[in-house]
Design a protein around this motif. Structure first.
Motif: not given
Length: 365
Positions: A193-220
């Motif tokens: 989903g564009p807002d990560g709604r299904y990531a939250r529903l399925l219990g993922a520990d984190a969601w990112a909308p794109d590769a750059r945001a994913a890399a930024d999240r892991l860097a934090r």
């Protein structure tokens, strides 16, 4: 030596011009021009991450748009994707893109059944550029094999990619399995989903909308280690009614039954050639798959969005979208004893009748 026409100098044209140049090469099926363009851009100092995300990813997005508009075929879309993958491989082996791992270890994979591997590959290369040690497992990784890999490598996290929503039940199983062995999961891709709604529903520990945001999240900082103390059905209590299981298991029978009856419900189908009939059967299979996924997620919007998107695709291909409501009615007849499925089908039919797709299909220019 390549015989293709040398690209314009990327160092003086900017990222937008690079996108246009790479698109021209990809659209022409010229892998040599595409890889030369990428390596020349790196030689002239263009940031490797920008080449991956602002150029290659942008061109791949255009490939999808051109397919949806029926301006390129499925075969051309596959060829273009393959050339983009070669361009990424050329970048990955370029000296300026080689980095020494200085951070932890991340496993990057697509969920089982997911063939769209380029988004995951782009993420893997971005994470390498940022100093992570990456195990890139590629397309459609069966969950048991993924778990075996985690046991063998001791990864700090898993990055799971999925582009097609019908893979979400499988993604849920993979997320749960990874967490059960203590490995946190970051997910991404259009399926969630564009807002990560299904990531939250399925219990993922984190969601990112794109590769750059994913890399930024892991860097934090590291993702929190999961505490696995529940079963999947606890997250989705509506699954207790078994409607998802019954519809998913009966998909081949439902498709055959509806396909056979559709010729009477939609007489225009009698004039279809063999290729059109095959595509109709494929469309019916996708409809049942998305219905099952909507049942799994308990989300009527997913099915409605899929139907309106499908109607638009049909119109772009000159196929009468009027065939969709009769097909949904036949499917509802077969599933009359499944109240959630019947409600989702009813809402989907309502969505079709309130869009311009049906009218447009009936009045071709």
């Amino acid at each position: 030596m390549s015989t293709s026409t040398p690209p314009c100098s990327p160092g003086t044209t900017g990222l937008d011009a690079l996108v246009d140049l790479l698109w021209d090469a990809v659209h022409a099926g010229d892998e040599y021009a595409a890889t030369e363009l990428v390596t020349q851009a790196l030689d002239e100092g263009v940031d490797p991450e920008s080449v991956l995300l602002d150029v290659v990813a942008a061109v791949q997005g255009r490939v999808g748009e051109e397919w949806a508009a029926n301006r390129i075929s499925v075969a051309q879309e596959h060829a273009a994707t393959a050339i983009n993958e070669r361009a990424v491989a050329a970048l990955a082996t370029h000296p300026v893109a080689r980095t020494t791992p200085s951070r932890g270890r991340i496993t990057v994979a697509c969920v089982d059944g997911e063939w769209h591997a380029l988004p995951a590959r782009l993420l893997a290369e971005v994470l390498k550029l940022r100093g992570w040690r990456i195990d890139y497992l590629g397309a459609q990784v069966p969950t048991p094999h993924l778990i075996s890999h985690l046991h063998a490598t001791g990864a700090d996290a898993v990055a799971l990619s999925s582009s097609i929503a019908t893979r979400l039940p499988t993604a849920h199983a993979a997320i749960t399995a990874c967490q059960a062995v203590g490995v946190p999961v970051l997910v991404g891709g259009a399926a969630f989903g564009p807002d990560g709604r299904y990531a939250r529903l399925l219990g993922a520990d984190a969601w990112a909308p794109d590769a750059r945001a994913a890399a930024d999240r892991l860097a934090r900082g590291p993702l929190p280690r999961p505490h696995f103390d529940h079963q999947q059905v606890d997250d989705l209590p509506h699954l207790a009614d078994q409607e998802y299981t019954m519809v998913a298991r009966s998909r081949p029978t439902l498709v055959r039954t509806v396909f056979t009856a559709l010729e009477d419900a939609f007489p225009a189908m009698r004039g279809y050639d063999e290729a059109q009939r095959e595509r109709t059967a494929e469309d019916l299979a996708h409809i049942v798959e998305f219905l099952a996924t909507a049942l799994y997620l308990g989300d009527e919007d997913l099915f409605r969005s899929f139907l309106t998107w499908t109607a638009g695709i049909l119109v772009a291909r000159g196929v009468p979208a009027q065939s969709l409501p009769p097909a949904l009615a036949l499917l509802a007849r077969e599933l009359k004893d499944f109240p959630r499925a019947a409600r989702i089908l009813e809402r989907g039919t309502e969505a079709l009748t309130t869009t311009d797709h049906i009218t447009a299909a009936g009045n071709p220019a």
